[in-house]
Design an enzyme around this catalytic site. Structure first.
Site, short mmCIF file in Angstrom:
data_model
loop_
_atom_site.label_atom_id
_atom_site.label_comp_id
_atom_site.label_asym_id
_atom_site.label_seq_id
_atom_site.Cartn_x
_atom_site.Cartn_y
_atom_site.Cartn_z
N PRO A 77 -6.01 31.48 -71.56
CA PRO A 77 -6.44 32.87 -71.42
C PRO A 77 -5.35 33.83 -70.91
O PRO A 77 -4.59 33.50 -70.00
CB PRO A 77 -7.60 32.77 -70.43
CG PRO A 77 -8.17 31.41 -70.68
CD PRO A 77 -6.98 30.55 -70.97
N CYS A 78 -5.34 35.03 -71.51
CA CYS A 78 -4.32 36.03 -71.21
C CYS A 78 -4.63 36.93 -70.02
O CYS A 78 -3.70 37.40 -69.35
CB CYS A 78 -4.09 36.90 -72.43
SG CYS A 78 -3.57 36.00 -73.91
N PRO A 79 -5.92 37.27 -69.73
CA PRO A 79 -6.20 38.27 -68.70
C PRO A 79 -5.54 38.03 -67.34
O PRO A 79 -5.20 39.01 -66.66
CB PRO A 79 -7.73 38.22 -68.58
CG PRO A 79 -8.19 37.83 -69.96
CD PRO A 79 -7.16 36.84 -70.43
N PHE A 81 -2.63 37.44 -66.69
CA PHE A 81 -1.23 37.86 -66.70
C PHE A 81 -0.98 39.19 -67.42
O PHE A 81 0.12 39.70 -67.38
CB PHE A 81 -0.37 36.78 -67.38
CG PHE A 81 -0.62 35.40 -66.85
CD1 PHE A 81 -0.15 35.03 -65.60
CD2 PHE A 81 -1.35 34.47 -67.58
CE1 PHE A 81 -0.38 33.75 -65.10
CE2 PHE A 81 -1.58 33.20 -67.10
CZ PHE A 81 -1.10 32.84 -65.85
#
Length: 413
Positions: A77-79, A81
């Site tokens: 998951p990206c959120p 960073f």
């Protein structure tokens, strides 16, 4: 040399990386994904068995069952960073980067491939990155990070992604990142989408205005509304290309259609901009908003294809042998990690081999403290520091991630 290269992929989304790695020569033994709509798309395309659920949940899959696969991959998951978010990093319940690295000594793959957003490359996460590289070294792998632009791989979209590849030393000596010059120039939005505009009479004129590479397409999340083409800055960039970014269309423009800004894009058009069209055949299931989120959150297949091919080239010893150097991202973190006791500012910077004023060091320690537990003691005018733990989730049963994940699961995508 064995040409049978297998893969397990976590946080697989709707399959952009699965597709690209498949085209590179990997056969997936399993893809693990939380989102049910994305799982439906993965099953529909039939490139991999699918396990639906939280990748860190032992009831969903057991990493021990896949010991010895060639590649462990994932788009964690990206959120945690993302630059546009709060950058909570290790204390974000969605963060699985550190957990994924902990599966390396369990699965013992020949290579590891993890991708994330550009935000992970920023100074805020220097200590986090250093910990990842140090852990991989401990497990017998050489890790390397690279910021890749999708547009350098013939994809008509900017989309920077921060990619980690780790291999065992004997393979790492032959790994070379794919070079942008080896790929055809990316088409402009107008060139890429012109044929999909159907018999719209304004298409020729529109093509001339849409003469740039697309900004990064943001698939959005369950937490934030419906489908559009991104935040305010991206919408302005789209408007300059005569594209209405405030939503998606169900079909191409009608023959005599006129627009204040320009036409909205369809999901089929977004697929092209994400690199799914052309040499690849892939289809997305679900309704419009769900399809758009799946496409927009995907890793562009041509980029995964290129990196996967570079990994296989290293396995085959193609290309010259190179000296292997493990990058150093945060000498302050390393000095603290290796210390047995508290270090004063002067001793810390001396061990780290850096010159840093007190205020700058305090800012750096403050950043580290978001992902690590840093103890401080003060005696008179002297403050000393000691690193006493990592705050992130690596598999601990007692970690706060479990409660937070269950509480927010309906909003996680």
């Amino acid at each position: 040399m064995n040409d049978s290269f297998t893969a397990v992929e976590i946080c697989a989304g709707a399959g952009g990386q699965v597709l690209g790695l498949h085209e590179a020569g990997f056969t997936h033994q399993l893809a693990v994904e939380l989102d049910g709509n994305a799982c439906t798309t993965l099953r529909h395309n039939g490139l991999t068995p699918v396990a639906e659920g939280d990748a860190a949940d032992g009831s969903v899959w057991d990493p021990r069952d896949y010991e010895g696969v060639t590649l462990l991959a994932g788009g964690v998951p990206c959120p945690p960073f993302t630059i546009a978010g709060k950058q909570l990093g290790a204390v974000d319940e969605r963060d699985l980067f550190a957990w994924a690295v902990e599966q390396v000594p369990v699965i013992k793959p020949r290579a590891l491939l993890l991708e994330n957003v550009r935000g992970l490359s920023m100074p805020r996460f220097a200590g986090y990155r250093q910990r990842i590289l140090d852990k991989l070294t401990e497990y017998g792998y050489v890790g390397d990070w690279q910021l890749l632009q999708a547009s350098d791989f013939s994809v008509p979209q900017l989309r920077p992604r921060f990619v980690l590849v780790a291999l065992k030393l004997e393979d790492a000596e032959y790994f070379h990142w794919p070079e942008p010059g080896d790929f055809d120039p990316a088409p402009t939005v107008g060139q890429a989408l012109f044929e999909l505009m159907g018999d719209w009479k304004g298409a020729d004129d529109w093509k001339g205005h849409a003469d740039k590479i697309a900004p990064t397409i943001v698939g959005g999340s369950k937490k934030h509304g419906g489908a559009d083409l991104g935040p305010t800055r991206a919408k302005r960039a789209w408007a300059q290309m005569h594209v209405d970014a405030m939503g998606l269309a169900d079909a191409p423009p009608a023959r005599d259609a006129e627009f204040a800004v320009g036409p909205k894009l369809t999901c089929d058009m977004v697929e092209v901009l994400q690199g799914f069209a052309g040499r690849y055949e892939y289809s997305f299931t679900g309704r419009k908003t769900s399809r758009y989120r799946q496409i927009g959150n995907a890793f562009p297949p041509p980029v995964a294809h290129a990196v996967g091919s570079a990994i296989i080239d290293a396995f085959h010893r193609r290309g010259p042998r190179r000296p292997v150097v493990v990058g150093e991202h945060d000498p302050i973190y390393k000095a603290l990690f290796n210390a047995d006791d508290f270090l004063s500012a002067s001793k810390l910077t001396k061990i780290a081999g850096v010159e840093m004023h007190t205020a700058a060091l305090e800012r750096h320690i403050s950043m580290l403290s978001k992902d690590f537990t840093v103890e401080t003691v003060t005696h008179g005018q002297t403050t000393k520091y000691k690193l006493s733990g990592f705050n992130g989730f690596t598999g601990q049963e007692s970690h706060i991630r479990h409660e937070a994940f269950l509480k927010n699961r309906a909003k996680i995508s």
